[in-house]
Structure formats: C-alpha cells, structure tokens
Design a protein around this motif. Structure first.
Motif, short mmCIF file in Angstrom:
data_model
loop_
_atom_site.label_atom_id
_atom_site.label_comp_id
_atom_site.label_asym_id
_atom_site.label_seq_id
_atom_site.Cartn_x
_atom_site.Cartn_y
_atom_site.Cartn_z
N VAL A 171 34.74 42.29 24.69
CA VAL A 171 35.24 42.99 23.57
C VAL A 171 34.40 42.91 22.24
CG1 VAL A 171 37.59 43.44 22.41
CG2 VAL A 171 37.66 42.70 24.75
N GLU A 172 33.99 43.89 22.07
CA GLU A 172 33.49 44.08 20.79
C GLU A 172 33.66 45.49 20.12
OE1 GLU A 172 28.98 42.17 21.32
OE2 GLU A 172 29.30 44.04 22.69
N THR A 173 33.82 45.37 18.76
CA THR A 173 33.89 46.64 17.80
C THR A 173 32.89 47.77 18.10
OG1 THR A 173 35.13 45.26 16.29
CG2 THR A 173 34.35 47.52 15.57
N GLY A 174 33.25 48.92 18.53
CA GLY A 174 32.46 50.00 18.60
C GLY A 174 31.79 50.14 20.02
N SER A 175 32.16 49.14 20.57
CA SER A 175 31.67 49.29 22.34
C SER A 175 32.70 49.36 23.25
CB SER A 175 30.57 48.21 22.56
OG SER A 175 29.43 48.29 21.74
N VAL A 176 32.44 49.73 24.41
CA VAL A 176 33.63 49.78 25.52
C VAL A 176 32.92 49.37 26.92
CG1 VAL A 176 34.98 51.56 24.39
CG2 VAL A 176 33.09 51.99 25.90
N PRO A 177 33.50 48.73 27.74
CA PRO A 177 32.93 48.39 29.11
C PRO A 177 32.95 49.79 29.77
CG PRO A 177 34.84 46.94 28.59
CD PRO A 177 34.90 48.06 27.50
N LEU A 178 31.73 49.90 30.60
CA LEU A 178 31.47 50.91 31.43
C LEU A 178 31.62 50.41 32.83
CD1 LEU A 178 30.57 53.85 31.58
CD2 LEU A 178 28.22 52.96 31.92
N LEU A 179 32.71 50.93 33.63
CA LEU A 179 32.80 50.49 34.94
C LEU A 179 32.04 51.31 35.87
CD1 LEU A 179 34.74 49.43 37.12
CD2 LEU A 179 36.32 51.34 37.08
N MET A 180 31.46 50.85 36.68
CA MET A 180 30.66 51.17 37.88
C MET A 180 31.25 50.79 39.02
SD MET A 180 28.41 52.53 35.89
CE MET A 180 27.12 53.00 36.89
N LEU A 181 31.99 51.79 39.88
CA LEU A 181 32.88 51.56 40.96
C LEU A 181 32.24 52.20 42.12
CD1 LEU A 181 35.45 50.70 42.37
CD2 LEU A 181 36.42 52.99 41.50
N ARG A 182 31.86 51.43 43.22
CA ARG A 182 31.15 52.16 44.52
C ARG A 182 32.40 52.06 45.60
NH1 ARG A 182 25.16 51.09 46.98
NH2 ARG A 182 25.69 52.31 48.86
N THR A 183 32.36 53.29 46.25
CA THR A 183 33.43 53.34 47.29
C THR A 183 32.81 53.91 48.39
OG1 THR A 183 34.48 55.41 47.07
CG2 THR A 183 35.31 53.67 45.86
N ASN A 184 33.23 54.08 49.85
CA ASN A 184 32.74 54.88 50.61
C ASN A 184 33.49 56.35 50.45
OD1 ASN A 184 35.37 54.66 51.93
ND2 ASN A 184 34.61 53.61 53.68
N ASP A 185 33.17 57.32 51.58
CA ASP A 185 33.66 58.70 51.11
C ASP A 185 35.03 58.64 51.57
OD1 ASP A 185 33.78 58.45 53.91
OD2 ASP A 185 32.46 60.21 54.25
N SER A 186 35.87 57.82 52.00
CA SER A 186 37.24 57.57 52.18
C SER A 186 38.11 56.89 51.13
CB SER A 186 37.62 56.95 53.47
OG SER A 186 37.23 57.78 54.83
N LEU A 187 37.25 56.46 50.08
CA LEU A 187 37.70 55.71 48.83
C LEU A 187 38.15 54.44 49.11
CD1 LEU A 187 39.72 58.46 46.85
CD2 LEU A 187 37.40 57.75 46.44
N ASP A 188 37.55 53.68 50.27
CA ASP A 188 37.46 52.21 50.47
C ASP A 188 36.83 51.71 49.73
OD1 ASP A 188 39.41 52.73 52.72
OD2 ASP A 188 37.73 52.98 54.01
N PHE A 189 37.20 50.41 49.10
CA PHE A 189 36.49 49.72 47.88
C PHE A 189 35.28 49.14 48.45
CE2 PHE A 189 35.85 45.79 45.61
CZ PHE A 189 35.49 46.23 44.22
N GLN A 190 34.21 49.08 47.74
CA GLN A 190 33.00 48.74 48.29
C GLN A 190 32.54 47.70 47.07
OE1 GLN A 190 31.58 49.56 51.22
NE2 GLN A 190 33.32 50.47 51.30
N LEU A 191 32.48 47.83 45.97
CA LEU A 191 31.87 46.87 44.80
C LEU A 191 32.21 47.60 43.30
CD1 LEU A 191 29.08 47.73 43.46
CD2 LEU A 191 28.14 46.85 45.68
N ALA A 192 32.28 46.68 42.53
CA ALA A 192 32.76 47.26 41.14
C ALA A 192 31.87 46.23 40.02
CB ALA A 192 34.10 47.40 40.90
#
Length: 297
Positions: A240-261
């Motif tokens: 948590v920093e002023t002026g910045s935000v975390p960017l989520l990178m989310l990987r799934t398969n085409d059925s939206l099953d979670f792979q990694l984040a």
C-alpha cells in the motif's frame, strides 16, 4: 474528437505512411466526452469505435443525435477505405466501455447503464435493470441480436471495462469480484469469483481492465485490486503506497478455472482507462503501465 488512422508499412522503404485519416465527434465544437473508446476490426477490414456524448455527433458530413435523457454511446462503423458506414446512438445514460469482434463478424459491445431502467437501441426502448454493465450483440449489419446485463450491480461498475472474445465465448466482469463467460446466444456459461477480498481503501471492488489469450487457450485478466485478495490457497497481499495500486494478473483456463494469480505493485492507477496488455508469440505478457514507485512483481 475521434481520430482514426490506418498506417501501413511500405515494403520498399520501410517507412510508415497514412493510408487514410478521419475524425468525428461533437458537431460544431472541438471535443467529446471520451474521444475514441477502443477499436475493433472485422474480417472484411471494417473498423468499429465508440464515443460518449449528450450532443449531436458528426463525421464525414453525417450527423447523429443522441436519445434524450443523458449521455449516449455512439457506435461508429467505417469500411476498410475509411468511409463512414453508420453512427449508431445507444442511450440514454449508457457509458461506452469496450468493443470486440466475434464469430461471423458479429460485434460485442460493453457499456454501463447508469441511473435509468430503459435502454434504447435502434429506436427500440427496452425495460431493463439500471446500474448494470450490459453486453450487446450486433450482427455485421448493425442489427441488435441480444442484450445481457451483468449479474449484480457493484460500486464503480463503470470502471470494469474488460471485454474479451475467445472460441465462441465472451468474457466480462459480472460482479465486484467475478468474471463470467457468455456463449454466443447470450447464456451464462461459467463464472470465477474470488473467495475473499479485504479492501485496504474505501473501494470494495476490483476492476478488470485488460485481457489476453495464451497459445494453449489459457486466458489472462488484469485488474486494479486495492486489497488482500484470495483465490483458493492463493492469497495476494498488496504493497500500500500513496499514488500506486496493485495490478492483479489472473490466469485461468477457458472455462474460468483458476490457474494462478500475482500482484504487480508500484503501478499508477489507470482510473477509467484500459490496462494495455497483449500476449506475444513467445507467450510473454506485455503490459503498459505508469510506474509511480518501485515496481515489485
């Protein structure tokens, strides 16, 4: 003002040249609410883009008036030579978010309907649910085929501008912590929802703003996420920093099953804008961001 430019490389000089240029926007004044919002190209070389405004739009001598009651989305279509095919208003209080081309050159448009229970398309008024994002499907002639809302209204829903087409499925954000897919008939197929989210600010939603497809068909979704986020046994804790935000990178398969984040920290807030993202032939992830602090990935 919307400005579209098609640039082609010369095989002889390797120089860039303009093949054509056109502009559009408010009639008689030099601004629009948004300018060009996204761009999509079909198999025939036709180009589509969006603008948002509450006044008359003009392009190449053609004018289009908004439906009364608030800001409209204006859908523009140009042929491969840059000639305007139509300007289509969609109202009212309908905010343009994104656009993609799908199967058989059908068009999928994402927009946010704010503060009104009616949606006006091609002169037809539909009684719908207000304060939702909607996916609209048009055929190549601009005829509406269906309209589908997301599953729930959530704070800041108009910031969720991700729209992705892959293998006859349309992916978009359907809730504050959810991504869903639709089939080409507009039916919900699958949904992935985070297991928990502990916000570090007053903002209680994550906002998906970018996407891509890997060579094996897996999908990547990028979001702004201001808090501790959990998918199964994976918990992401932000810096948590002023002026910045975390960017989520989310990987799934085409059925939206979670792979990694994972989180990328130190990134400037893209606000209402897209997260520019593409996946290369090497399956590398290429993201354009503003860096406000130490970048931590």
């Amino acid at each position: 003002i919307i400005t579209l430019t098609l640039m082609l490389a010369s095989a002889y000089s390797y120089a860039q040249r303009f093949d054509w240029v056109t502009s559009a926007g408010y009639s008689g004044v030099a601004n629009s609410y948004y300018g060009a919002i996204a761009i999509a190209r079909d198999s025939q070389g036709n180009l589509y883009t969006l603008d948002g405004a509450n006044g008359v739009q003009q392009c190449q001598g053609v004018k289009a008036s908004p439906y009364p009651g608030g800001s409209n989305t204006f859908l523009y279509k140009f042929n491969a030579n840059g000639e305007l095919q139509y300007i289509k208003p969609i109202g009212s209080n309908f905010i343009p978010l994104n656009i993609v081309v799908g199967e058989n050159d059908n068009l999928y448009l994402l927009g946010a309907l704010a503060g009104t229970p009616t949606l006006i398309i091609n002169g037809v008024t539909f009684n719908v649910t207000e304060n939702r994002n909607y996916v609209l499907k048009f055929n190549a002639n601009g005829d509406l085929l269906w309209h589908v809302p997301n599953n729930q209204s959530f704070s800041g829903f108009s910031s969720a501008c991700m729209l992705h087409y892959h293998e006859n499925h349309i992916y978009f954000q359907s809730g504050s912590l959810s991504i869903s897919s639709l089939d080409t008939s507009g039916q919900y197929v699958s949904t992935l929802t985070a297991d928990s989210f502990i916000p570090s600010t007053a903002i209680t939603s994550i906002y998906f703003k970018g996407s891509g497809t890997f060579s094996n068909g897996d999908l990547l979704f990028a979001a702004v996420s201001r808090g501790t986020l959990t998918y199964g046994s994976t918990t992401l804790i932000p810096v948590v920093e002023t002026g910045s935000v975390p960017l989520l990178m989310l990987r799934t398969n085409d059925s939206l099953d979670f792979q990694l984040a994972t989180y990328v920290n130190g990134v400037g807030d893209p606000a209402e804008n897209f997260i520019p993202l593409t996946i290369g032939n090497d399956n590398g992830i290429y993201v354009g961001v503003e860096v406000n602090s130490t970048l931590i990935a």
